[in-house]
Design a protein around this motif. Structure first.
Motif, PDB file in Angstrom:
ATOM      1  N   ALA A  64       0.842  -1.207   0.000  1.00  0.00           N
ATOM      2  CA  ALA A  64       0.000   0.000   0.000  1.00  0.00           C
ATOM      3  C   ALA A  64       0.870   1.247   0.000  1.00  0.00           C
ATOM      4  N   ASP A  68      -1.343   5.343  -4.449  1.00  0.00           N
ATOM      5  CA  ASP A  68      -2.333   4.433  -5.008  1.00  0.00           C
ATOM      6  C   ASP A  68      -3.747   4.702  -4.508  1.00  0.00           C
ATOM      7  N   SER A  69      -3.874   5.258  -3.307  1.00  0.00           N
ATOM      8  CA  SER A  69      -5.210   5.515  -2.761  1.00  0.00           C
ATOM      9  C   SER A  69      -5.633   6.969  -2.905  1.00  0.00           C
ATOM     10  N   GLY A 107     -10.395   0.286  -1.800  1.00  0.00           N
ATOM     11  CA  GLY A 107     -10.101   1.657  -1.399  1.00  0.00           C
ATOM     12  C   GLY A 107      -8.624   1.987  -1.347  1.00  0.00           C
ATOM     13  N   THR A 108      -7.789   0.968  -1.255  1.00  0.00           N
ATOM     14  CA  THR A 108      -6.347   1.196  -1.174  1.00  0.00           C
ATOM     15  C   THR A 108      -5.732   1.451  -2.546  1.00  0.00           C
ATOM     16  N   LYS A 110      -7.536   3.041  -5.332  1.00  0.00           N
ATOM     17  CA  LYS A 110      -8.492   3.819  -6.124  1.00  0.00           C
ATOM     18  C   LYS A 110      -7.831   4.537  -7.297  1.00  0.00           C
ATOM     19  N   ARG A 144      -4.111   2.504   5.272  1.00  0.00           N
ATOM     20  CA  ARG A 144      -4.007   3.659   4.374  1.00  0.00           C
ATOM     21  C   ARG A 144      -3.416   4.875   5.098  1.00  0.00           C
TER      22      ARG A 144
END
Length: 228
Positions: A64, A68-69, A107-108, A110, A144
């Motif tokens: 993560a 990316d989010s 969601g991580t 999006k 996140r």
């Protein structure tokens, strides 16, 4: 473990990638010790060790990052099937008993052009609504937030089968529902944060109440974790 490099976007088996390559791309904590019959699936964003007997992943690894989010995109849950004989089907989840829970969360990623790959059912597991909409979503939020502070966070997620769980009522193939889920969360430069959350948890439970040691995750999962 059978190793298949499966480019999910193309639905094509394209070759074999070494564990070192997967280790580098997908996670700092890469478990070993899964059943020999498991299938190793590689997407652009995650790696999965899929158990064709339970129809659920033994583990899933991803990395993560805040980039990316960092998007307001609303991602649809358009479920996709890659290995129908080794995974559950969308229709199996009819009814209120279980949610379709993402192992690697939408969601991580999006902001990623490959976010749709997260809707492959190989990346999903039956989770009780109290788990999926409670402590588990709070764990995903925490990861996140950690990614905003650190360059990246390496995550390994997996399943436990310690107590019998009711099956999916609508499923027409043999499967096994996990009784709990574990997580090994490693911010870069930090020690891993580990959790084991039972399917019987309450929706309002704090994720902090499920913190455990890496030794406990190792003992209960039967897997071995390595790190850089």
């Amino acid at each position: 473990m059978r190793t298949i490099v499966f480019i999910l976007a193309m639905l094509t088996v394209v070759g074999v990638v070494s564990a070192e390559r997967i280790y580098t791309v997908h996670a700092k904590q890469f478990p070993s010790g899964a059943a020999e019959s498991n299938i190793l699936l590689i997407g652009h964003l995650y790696a999965i060790s899929l158990d064709p007997e339970t129809k659920v992943a033994t583990w899933c690894c991803y990395r993560a990052t805040s980039a990316d989010s960092a998007s307001r995109n609303s991602l649809n849950r358009n479920w996709l099937q890659a290995l129908p004989d080794a995974t559950l089907e969308e229709s199996d989840f009819r009814g209120p008993e279980y949610d379709i829970g993402h192992m690697t969360p939408l969601g991580t990623f999006k902001a990623s052009p490959y976010a749709f790959e997260l809707n492959f059912l190989a990346n999903c597991a039956p989770q009780t609504p109290s788990l999926n909409r409670g402590p588990w979503v709070r764990l995903e939020d925490r990861i996140r937030e950690l990614a905003k502070v650190h360059d990246a966070v390496d995550v390994a997620i997996g399943t436990l089968y310690e107590t019998p769980m009711p099956p999916l009522p609508a499923a027409d193939e043999p499967h096994v529902v996990p009784s709990a889920f574990w997580a090994v969360v490693t911010p870069h430069g930090e020690r891993p944060q580990c959790y084991i959350v039972d399917q019987s948890c309450e929706r309002g439970d704090s994720i902090d109440g499920f913190a455990v040691s890496i030794e406990e995750v190792t003992r209960r999962s039967g897997l071995t974790f390595t790190s850089e």
